[in-house]
Motif scaffolding. Structure first.
Motif, PDB file in Angstrom:
ATOM      1  N   PHE A  84       1.003  -1.185  -0.138  1.00 13.57           N
ATOM      2  CA  PHE A  84       0.018  -0.053   0.031  1.00 13.57           C
ATOM      3  C   PHE A  84       0.851   1.291   0.057  1.00 13.57           C
ATOM      4  CE2 PHE A  84      -4.388  -1.021   1.705  1.00 13.57           C
ATOM      5  CZ  PHE A  84      -4.551  -2.289   0.914  1.00 13.57           C
ATOM      6  N   ASP A  85       0.584   1.992  -0.820  1.00 18.96           N
ATOM      7  CA  ASP A  85       1.418   3.327  -0.896  1.00 18.96           C
ATOM      8  C   ASP A  85       0.411   4.256  -0.828  1.00 18.96           C
ATOM      9  OD1 ASP A  85       3.120   5.378  -1.673  1.00 18.96           O
ATOM     10  OD2 ASP A  85       3.590   4.988  -3.604  1.00 18.96           O
ATOM     11  N   VAL A  86       0.333   4.823   0.385  1.00 24.62           N
ATOM     12  CA  VAL A  86      -0.350   5.964   0.926  1.00 24.62           C
ATOM     13  C   VAL A  86       0.291   7.253   0.798  1.00 24.62           C
ATOM     14  CG1 VAL A  86      -2.017   6.872   2.761  1.00 24.62           C
ATOM     15  CG2 VAL A  86      -1.758   4.343   2.489  1.00 24.62           C
ATOM     16  N   GLY A  87      -0.334   8.186  -0.180  1.00 24.47           N
ATOM     17  CA  GLY A  87       0.356   9.553  -0.488  1.00 24.47           C
ATOM     18  C   GLY A  87       1.231   9.127  -1.383  1.00 24.47           C
ATOM     19  N   ALA A  88       0.815   8.601  -2.609  1.00 24.00           N
ATOM     20  CA  ALA A  88       1.650   8.001  -3.558  1.00 24.00           C
ATOM     21  C   ALA A  88       2.265   9.083  -4.198  1.00 24.00           C
ATOM     22  CB  ALA A  88       0.743   7.008  -4.407  1.00 24.00           C
ATOM     23  N   ASN A  89       1.610  10.289  -4.437  1.00 27.14           N
ATOM     24  CA  ASN A  89       2.004  11.266  -5.257  1.00 27.14           C
ATOM     25  C   ASN A  89       2.179  11.103  -6.671  1.00 27.14           C
ATOM     26  OD1 ASN A  89       4.500  13.520  -6.287  1.00 27.14           O
ATOM     27  ND2 ASN A  89       2.939  14.398  -5.105  1.00 27.14           N
ATOM     28  N   ILE A  90       3.153  11.245  -7.414  1.00 31.06           N
ATOM     29  CA  ILE A  90       2.995  10.608  -9.055  1.00 31.06           C
ATOM     30  C   ILE A  90       3.653   9.439  -9.030  1.00 31.06           C
ATOM     31  CG2 ILE A  90       3.052  13.159  -9.679  1.00 31.06           C
ATOM     32  CD1 ILE A  90       5.875  12.954 -10.389  1.00 31.06           C
ATOM     33  N   GLY A  91       4.017   8.460  -8.098  1.00 29.27           N
ATOM     34  CA  GLY A  91       4.107   6.966  -8.268  1.00 29.27           C
ATOM     35  C   GLY A  91       5.760   6.777  -8.332  1.00 29.27           C
ATOM     36  N   GLN A  92       6.401   7.861  -7.541  1.00 29.57           N
ATOM     37  CA  GLN A  92       7.990   7.654  -7.575  1.00 29.57           C
ATOM     38  C   GLN A  92       8.172   6.467  -6.646  1.00 29.57           C
ATOM     39  OE1 GLN A  92       6.033  10.381  -6.545  1.00 29.57           O
ATOM     40  NE2 GLN A  92       7.226  12.071  -6.593  1.00 29.57           N
ATOM     41  N   THR A  93       7.596   6.070  -5.373  1.00 27.69           N
ATOM     42  CA  THR A  93       8.234   4.892  -4.739  1.00 27.69           C
ATOM     43  C   THR A  93       7.407   3.742  -5.205  1.00 27.69           C
ATOM     44  OG1 THR A  93       7.819   6.243  -2.740  1.00 27.69           O
ATOM     45  CG2 THR A  93       7.716   3.971  -2.309  1.00 27.69           C
ATOM     46  N   ALA A  94       6.318   3.860  -5.842  1.00 27.95           N
ATOM     47  CA  ALA A  94       5.654   2.457  -6.474  1.00 27.95           C
ATOM     48  C   ALA A  94       6.472   2.065  -7.528  1.00 27.95           C
ATOM     49  CB  ALA A  94       4.339   2.880  -7.000  1.00 27.95           C
ATOM     50  N   GLU A 123      -3.961   8.471  -3.891  1.00 25.76           N
ATOM     51  CA  GLU A 123      -3.394   9.879  -4.043  1.00 25.76           C
ATOM     52  C   GLU A 123      -4.995  10.426  -4.223  1.00 25.76           C
ATOM     53  OE1 GLU A 123      -2.407  13.206  -4.078  1.00 25.76           O
ATOM     54  OE2 GLU A 123      -0.650  11.816  -3.802  1.00 25.76           O
ATOM     55  N   PRO A 124      -5.118  11.434  -3.423  1.00 25.65           N
ATOM     56  CA  PRO A 124      -6.384  12.158  -3.357  1.00 25.65           C
ATOM     57  C   PRO A 124      -6.574  13.319  -4.232  1.00 25.65           C
ATOM     58  CG  PRO A 124      -5.258  12.807  -1.406  1.00 25.65           C
ATOM     59  CD  PRO A 124      -4.356  11.709  -1.983  1.00 25.65           C
ATOM     60  N   ILE A 125      -5.410  14.168  -4.356  1.00 24.46           N
ATOM     61  CA  ILE A 125      -5.494  15.316  -4.996  1.00 24.46           C
ATOM     62  C   ILE A 125      -5.676  15.092  -6.774  1.00 24.46           C
ATOM     63  CG2 ILE A 125      -4.566  17.521  -5.665  1.00 24.46           C
ATOM     64  CD1 ILE A 125      -5.059  17.295  -2.724  1.00 24.46           C
ATOM     65  N   LEU A 126      -6.786  15.470  -7.474  1.00 22.99           N
ATOM     66  CA  LEU A 126      -7.094  14.985  -8.779  1.00 22.99           C
ATOM     67  C   LEU A 126      -5.878  15.333  -9.817  1.00 22.99           C
ATOM     68  CD1 LEU A 126      -9.171  13.825 -10.710  1.00 22.99           C
ATOM     69  CD2 LEU A 126     -10.298  16.145 -10.813  1.00 22.99           C
ATOM     70  N   GLN A 127      -5.520  16.477  -9.861  1.00 22.28           N
ATOM     71  CA  GLN A 127      -4.172  16.719 -10.688  1.00 22.28           C
ATOM     72  C   GLN A 127      -3.073  15.743 -10.345  1.00 22.28           C
ATOM     73  OE1 GLN A 127      -3.119  20.858 -10.913  1.00 22.28           O
ATOM     74  NE2 GLN A 127      -2.099  20.488 -12.906  1.00 22.28           N
ATOM     75  N   THR A 128      -2.787  15.448  -9.054  1.00 22.35           N
ATOM     76  CA  THR A 128      -1.585  14.744  -8.903  1.00 22.35           C
ATOM     77  C   THR A 128      -2.011  13.131  -9.181  1.00 22.35           C
ATOM     78  OG1 THR A 128      -1.108  16.340  -7.178  1.00 22.35           O
ATOM     79  CG2 THR A 128      -0.039  14.232  -7.294  1.00 22.35           C
ATOM     80  N   TYR A 129      -3.429  12.962  -8.889  1.00 23.45           N
ATOM     81  CA  TYR A 129      -3.500  11.605  -9.224  1.00 23.45           C
ATOM     82  C   TYR A 129      -3.569  11.371 -10.798  1.00 23.45           C
ATOM     83  CZ  TYR A 129      -6.822   8.028 -10.715  1.00 23.45           C
ATOM     84  OH  TYR A 129      -7.467   6.951 -11.263  1.00 23.45           O
ATOM     85  N   GLN A 130      -3.845  12.256 -11.489  1.00 27.55           N
ATOM     86  CA  GLN A 130      -4.060  12.214 -13.115  1.00 27.55           C
ATOM     87  C   GLN A 130      -2.553  11.973 -13.486  1.00 27.55           C
ATOM     88  OE1 GLN A 130      -6.025  15.731 -14.049  1.00 27.55           O
ATOM     89  NE2 GLN A 130      -8.035  15.000 -14.189  1.00 27.55           N
ATOM     90  N   GLN A 131      -1.655  12.565 -12.916  1.00 27.78           N
ATOM     91  CA  GLN A 131      -0.098  12.496 -13.292  1.00 27.78           C
ATOM     92  C   GLN A 131       0.337  11.009 -12.731  1.00 27.78           C
ATOM     93  OE1 GLN A 131       1.713  14.690 -15.312  1.00 27.78           O
ATOM     94  NE2 GLN A 131       3.123  12.812 -15.161  1.00 27.78           N
TER      95      GLN A 131
END
Length: 247
Positions: free
Chosen positions: A53-63, A79-87
């Motif tokens: 589980f990557d909680v607070g994934a941002n743009i996927g760096q850790t994943a 990732e809850p922020i829509l624009q960040t999630y889209q990225q």
């Protein structure tokens, strides 16, 4: 006889240890060896199927980094922020084992207004930080928040091998929402960004995190990716916790 041999050798400045005594030690002169993912790779079968589980994934760096070490893993990114999630979604769409959700994790299911920071990595649901962003005239959006306990139940997930939480100070709420999983030790490892100053609301205070996880039977295992002030005082780091039977 063994104790006598050890006693004699000690007199001459020698120490007897088992052959495998140093196998889990890391080389502090090798920066790569101090990286959590590198260490975990060395103690875990690369072919093992892991649930992360990557909680607070941002743009996927850790994943993406973790998947490069463990290609058979399934990684759930939140990732809850829509624009960040889209990225995030764009960055991981080629990886079928990375699943991205436009969702935040907390202590309850809710819709919360969050105000945007200039740096997406600093967006936070912590009340004071969110209010400060609001007062600065930042734009906002309402985001969906759920709990880890709800999610594992809905997705029929029986075990989480690694829970990484980097939520800019909201990690205590994430842990509250994982109460059932923690009580039943359905999570093997927790990797949480922590701070070392009570007045630093951007990072969860390390003492509080340790106290909570100790009560659930998890032991503090180490610090990684530490950040310091100019006076060499530690600001924040990623803390690793393991189930007691693995400490």
């Amino acid at each position: 006889m063994k104790w006598f041999i050890k006693f004699i050798l000690k007199k001459f400045g020698y120490r007897v240890v088992k052959i495998n005594f140093y196998e889990n030690w890391v080389n502090i002169n090798d920066v790569k060896s101090l990286d959590f993912h590198h260490i975990f790779k060395n103690i875990t079968d690369r072919e093992k199927i892991l649930c992360c589980f990557d909680v607070g994934a941002n743009i996927g760096q850790t994943a993406k980094k973790f998947l490069s070490y463990f290609p058979n893993s399934t990684i759930y990114c939140f990732e809850p922020i829509l624009q960040t999630y889209q990225q995030l979604n764009k960055n991981v769409q080629e990886f079928s084992r990375i699943k991205a959700y436009n969702l935040g994790m907390g202590s309850d299911k809710d819709n919360i207004e969050i105000f945007h920071r200039d740096n997406s990595e600093l967006n936070s649901l912590v009340g004071r930080l969110n209010e400060n962003a609001k007062l600065s005239g930042a734009t906002s959006e309402f985001i969906k928040v759920d709990t880890i306990d709800n999610f594992v139940k809905e997705e029929d997930i029986s075990k989480i091998d690694i829970l990484k939480s980097d939520t800019e100070g909201f990690d205590m709420e994430v842990l509250k929402g994982a109460k059932y999983c923690l009580e039943n030790q359905l999570i093997d490892l927790l990797y949480i960004e922590v701070g070392f100053n009570k007045s630093d609301f951007q990072h969860s205070y390390v003492i509080q995190i340790i106290d909570v996880l100790e009560n659930y039977g998890y032991g503090f295992s180490g610090l990684f990716e530490m950040s310091y002030t100019e006076q060499n005082i530690i600001l924040y780091a990623n803390a690793l916790f393991r189930k007691r039977d693995k400490c």
